[in-house]
Structures are given as C-alpha cells and as structure tokens.
Design a protein around this motif. Structure first.
Motif, short mmCIF file in Angstrom:
data_model
loop_
_atom_site.label_atom_id
_atom_site.label_comp_id
_atom_site.label_asym_id
_atom_site.label_seq_id
_atom_site.Cartn_x
_atom_site.Cartn_y
_atom_site.Cartn_z
N PRO A 163 -27.06 -11.34 -35.55
CA PRO A 163 -26.35 -11.76 -36.75
C PRO A 163 -27.12 -11.35 -38.00
N SER A 164 -26.42 -11.32 -39.09
CA SER A 164 -27.00 -10.86 -40.35
C SER A 164 -28.34 -11.51 -40.61
N GLY A 165 -29.35 -10.66 -40.84
CA GLY A 165 -30.68 -11.16 -41.15
C GLY A 165 -31.57 -11.36 -39.96
N HIS A 166 -31.03 -11.42 -38.76
CA HIS A 166 -31.84 -11.71 -37.58
C HIS A 166 -32.69 -10.52 -37.16
N HIS A 167 -32.33 -9.30 -37.60
CA HIS A 167 -33.10 -8.13 -37.23
C HIS A 167 -34.25 -7.89 -38.21
N ARG A 168 -34.28 -8.62 -39.30
CA ARG A 168 -35.29 -8.40 -40.33
C ARG A 168 -36.65 -8.89 -39.84
N ILE A 169 -37.70 -8.12 -40.12
CA ILE A 169 -39.05 -8.51 -39.77
C ILE A 169 -39.66 -9.22 -40.97
N PRO A 170 -39.92 -10.52 -40.88
CA PRO A 170 -40.49 -11.24 -42.03
C PRO A 170 -41.85 -10.66 -42.41
N PRO A 171 -42.12 -10.53 -43.70
CA PRO A 171 -43.38 -9.90 -44.13
C PRO A 171 -44.62 -10.63 -43.64
N ASP A 172 -44.55 -11.94 -43.46
CA ASP A 172 -45.74 -12.68 -43.03
C ASP A 172 -46.12 -12.42 -41.58
N THR A 173 -45.22 -11.78 -40.82
CA THR A 173 -45.55 -11.45 -39.43
C THR A 173 -46.20 -10.07 -39.30
N ARG A 174 -46.14 -9.26 -40.33
CA ARG A 174 -46.60 -7.88 -40.24
C ARG A 174 -48.12 -7.78 -40.39
N PRO A 175 -48.70 -6.65 -40.00
CA PRO A 175 -50.11 -6.42 -40.28
C PRO A 175 -50.39 -6.59 -41.77
N GLY A 176 -51.41 -7.36 -42.09
CA GLY A 176 -51.73 -7.65 -43.48
C GLY A 176 -50.98 -8.83 -44.05
N GLY A 177 -50.02 -9.40 -43.28
CA GLY A 177 -49.26 -10.56 -43.74
C GLY A 177 -50.07 -11.84 -43.65
N ALA A 178 -49.43 -12.94 -44.02
CA ALA A 178 -50.14 -14.22 -44.11
C ALA A 178 -50.72 -14.66 -42.77
N THR B 223 -45.28 -20.02 -36.50
CA THR B 223 -43.89 -20.41 -36.63
C THR B 223 -43.39 -20.21 -38.05
N GLN B 224 -44.23 -20.54 -39.01
CA GLN B 224 -43.83 -20.36 -40.40
C GLN B 224 -43.65 -18.88 -40.73
N ALA B 225 -44.52 -18.02 -40.19
CA ALA B 225 -44.38 -16.58 -40.43
C ALA B 225 -43.08 -16.06 -39.83
N ILE B 226 -42.74 -16.51 -38.64
CA ILE B 226 -41.55 -16.02 -37.95
C ILE B 226 -40.26 -16.54 -38.58
N THR B 227 -40.23 -17.83 -38.92
CA THR B 227 -39.01 -18.43 -39.46
C THR B 227 -38.86 -18.23 -40.95
N GLY B 228 -39.99 -17.96 -41.64
CA GLY B 228 -39.93 -17.82 -43.09
C GLY B 228 -39.76 -19.12 -43.81
N GLN B 229 -39.98 -20.24 -43.09
CA GLN B 229 -39.80 -21.56 -43.70
C GLN B 229 -41.02 -22.43 -43.40
N PRO B 230 -41.38 -23.31 -44.34
CA PRO B 230 -42.48 -24.24 -44.06
C PRO B 230 -42.13 -25.13 -42.87
N VAL B 231 -43.11 -25.38 -42.01
CA VAL B 231 -42.87 -26.23 -40.86
C VAL B 231 -44.02 -27.22 -40.74
N GLY B 232 -43.74 -28.35 -40.10
CA GLY B 232 -44.78 -29.32 -39.82
C GLY B 232 -45.58 -28.89 -38.61
N PRO B 233 -46.65 -29.65 -38.27
CA PRO B 233 -47.45 -29.31 -37.09
C PRO B 233 -46.59 -29.31 -35.84
N PRO B 234 -46.81 -28.36 -34.90
CA PRO B 234 -46.00 -28.29 -33.69
C PRO B 234 -46.26 -29.47 -32.78
N GLY B 235 -45.29 -29.75 -31.93
CA GLY B 235 -45.44 -30.84 -30.98
C GLY B 235 -46.39 -30.47 -29.85
N GLY B 236 -47.00 -31.46 -29.25
CA GLY B 236 -47.96 -31.20 -28.17
C GLY B 236 -47.29 -30.99 -26.84
#
Length: 428
Positions: A54-69, A414-427
C-alpha cells in the motif's frame, strides 16, 4: 548479506503474524576493538523483493539507513564498549543496514561479522514451536494431546491434564526444581538423560492454562517436555530434528545447537563475554568456573551446558534469522494455516497491546502495527529478532555482551522502522 541470501516472498502466501520479545537487561559499560560496521549490498533480482505494498509501505525510512538515527545510536554504544555484536535491518528481502562491532573471540583476535553465530538464549524457543507444529500439520500429534499420550513416567495429573497447547504457551501449571546451573555437562547423552529425569520431578501446582510461567522452572520443564514429545514421535533427538527440519529447510547454514567443543574451536561462533560483579568481562566458555552475577540468572554460565536444549541456547547468525522469518512467510517450514496458528494471539499479555502466541509474545506498536519475534539473554549474550509483517521489515540484534541496553536498542529499532515515537518494548 549476499544478493541470494534471503529467499523471495510470494505475495499470495503472506500471512498475518505479529509480536515482540526482548530480554530485560541492564545497561552496561564500555566495547573493546569496535569495528566499523558495513551496509551489505541490496539484492537486485526481482524474486528477492515483494511487489510494492500500500501507498508508503515501500518507502525506506531515513532512520533505518546507513548513517541514520538507529545506525548512529548503535555505533555510539559500540564506541563506548556498550555493544559488541551484529545488528541487521532487512526490508522485503533486501538488506538495508548491516553492522558488526567488537570481537567474536578476543583471545584469537577474531572480529564479529555478519556470519558469526551468537548464543540466542530464549530467542531460540520458536524453533521448538515450529517443530511441534510441523508434526501437528502432518497429523502426528494434536495440540490437545495430553503429555501421557506420548510420554511415560510423569505424575498422573500431568500425564492426564497437561496438553501440548499448555506446554507451548508455558501455561501448564507446573513447578519443578531449579536446574543445576553449576553442573558441567560433558556429552549430549548426559544432557538428554538429565532433562528426562528433571522433567519427571515436575508437579502440577495450579490448573493447566491458568497462568503464565515464562522464566520460571516450571515453564522450562514444560518446554523440555515438548521437546521430548518431538523426539518420541519422530525417533530423532530434538537437536537432530530441528537441525534437519527447521534450520535445514530454512537454509540456516550458520545456525545450530552447537556443543561446547564446537564453541571453543569453530571460529564462526562468537564467544560470550560475561560481565562479572567487579566490572570485568570474562569469556564464559573458556571460564566455566565463573558465573553471572545478574539476579535474573545468578551464577549461570551457558558454557557449562555442553549443548542447549528446548528452553534456549541455540545459536544463529543475523542473516539466518532473516531466512527463518521469510521461511515462515513463504511456507517453507509450515503451511499458511499453521503459521497463523504459530503466531496468532493465544492469551492476553501484561499490557493491553501485548499477547502470547506459541512462538512467543506479540506486540502492537502504537496500537496499529504487529511486531512478532523473540528475545533472550544469558551469561555473556543478548539476542532479539523482530518481524514487522505489515511493512515487510525484519530486525535482528545479536550481542556477545550480556549488559547491553537492549530495551533501548529495540525501542530505537522500532521507532526507526515505523517513523513514530514508541514506548519501551514489552518483555518476553
């Protein structure tokens, strides 16, 4: 990762699956010999990629790339000697980021690299679940089968009340003595005999299905019983079955339940560097007299076990875990209905957006995107692999340090992949 290292995915066989698991490990101290990471080339053959979603799902978020966050954060941890190992991000069969830091074997001067296998601890448990569901798919077992259907020597209430479903969800209601973490095992046969005897000391303390026993001795006994069922039904050892029918079918050529002699001699297996109470790190497999000071695993040393078992301590490389994820999606190891069964929510988790499946915990990121995976920690290692099925991502973190800030690494993944702030992951 080479261009042919991950199988392509047939869009028609995609399934809905999700979840997240992460070991809860305190932040550690500094990495010696940090090696600059590298970004592996992306495959160019069309079979390695899904068609655009779907639209936008193929985009590679910049924070996942080499040199990203995300890349910068892990590199900083490595520079501070707080991370040693491999991180990998893959999108629809294409490697986006692959970084390796630190030493796999400091004594021999071998650096970590993408092909290094790391102790997974509990992150290897889904291999057991896949093995059991393969037998269910073949009609050789039913998830409603009682323990006594396939095994003997258990207390009557366990044999007649506990099902395979309870074992795989670690809700069998069992208690068991704590395993002897100080014992040094010297053969597969010794390990096999010990687990047979240990599980038969289990007792039923609450009704099956009434509570989550993850990380308790009773939960470990339940998983060991499930592995014994695999052996009883197939006539193979648990290790041989998983090597042939899970690792082999997935093309996971760098992964195995390795023995201690292999760990000591095979240069592609990372040594686990355990943080001691005085702040120093020690090679666990070369120092069996040393144990972890962590309250979650007091005195434990994974090298003493000789070989891992159902509850953990298999080894895998980062590309192999991507292969495993794609083998689930394309039907290599399980047919679609059984993949859905493997990864579907069975019981609620501790948080409103977390659940438990046969494969481990499931998690909804920001209430809208599933994440499925498994994490684990042991003396000298931390591992986690996540699959983001809605967008085609797989993230792997393998460290041969046991004190890395894994929760924060996963939050940033997870934040790099989703492009959204997330809380700590569950255990998990």
């Amino acid at each position: 990762m080479n261009s042919d290292s991950v199988r392509g995915i047939d869009r028609r066989r995609l399934v809905s699956w999700g979840g997240l698991a992460a070991a809860s490990v305190a932040a550690g101290a500094p990495l010696l010999g940090a090696e600059p990471g590298h970004a592996a080339p992306a495959p160019t053959d069309s079979d390695a990629l899904l068609a655009p979603g779907p639209s936008g799902h193929h985009r590679i978020p910049p924070d996942t790339r080499p040199g990203g966050a995300y890349d910068r954060y892990v590199a900083q941890l490595a520079a501070e000697d707080r991370f040693s190992g491999v991180v990998l991000l893959s999108h629809r069969g294409r490697t986006v980021l692959s970084r390796s830091y630190g030493m796999a074997d400091k004594e021999k001067g071998i650096r970590n690299h993408e092909g290094v296998a790391v102790n997974l601890a509990s992150a290897s448990q889904p291999f057991l679940a896949v093995a059991v569901l393969q037998l269910a798919q073949q009609g050789k077992v039913s998830l409603s089968d009682k323990v006594g259907t396939h095994l003997t020597g258990f207390a009557t209430e366990i044999a007649e009340q506990v099902t395979i479903h309870h074992l795989l969800t670690v809700t069998a209601g069992l208690d068991a003595p704590m395993p002897d973490w100080q014992r040094v095992f010297n053969s597969k046969e010794e390990v096999h005999t010990y687990y047979e005897q240990w599980t038969r000391q289990a007792t039923l303390v609450v009704p099956p299905g009434s509570g989550d026993q993850a990380h308790l001795a009773g939960g470990g006994a339940g998983l060991a019983i499930a592995a014994q069922i695999v052996a009883a039904v197939t006539g193979l050892t648990f290790w041989d079955y998983v090597h042939e029918h899970v690792f082999g079918r997935c093309g996971m050529t760098g992964s195995a339940f390795y023995t201690r002699p292999q760990w000591l001699t095979d240069e592609h297996i990372a040594h686990s560097y355990m943080r001691l109470a005085d702040g120093s790190r020690v090679d666990a497999v070369r120092n069996l007299d040393k144990g972890s000071p962590s309250p979650q695993m007091p005195g434990r040393n994974p090298g003493r076990a000789f070989i891992g078992h159902a509850a953990g301590d298999g080894f895998a490389t980062a590309p192999d875990l991507v292969r495993f994820a794609h083998a689930l999606r394309d039907g290599t190891v399980l047919d679609r209905p059984f993949v859905e069964l493997l990864t579907g929510a069975k019981i609620p988790g501790r948080a409103p957006t977390s659940f438990k499946a046969y494969s481990g915990p499931l998690h909804l990121v920001n209430g809208r995107q599933w994440v499925f995976g498994r994490g684990g920690a042991n003396g000298g290692s931390v591992a986690n692999w996540n699959v983001y099925p809605d967008t085609g991502w797989v993230g792997v973190v393998l460290s041969n340090y046991d004190d890395v800030p894994i929760q924060e690494i996963l939050r940033r993944e997870t934040q790099a992949i989703t492009g959204q702030p997330v809380g700590p992951p569950g255990g998990g």
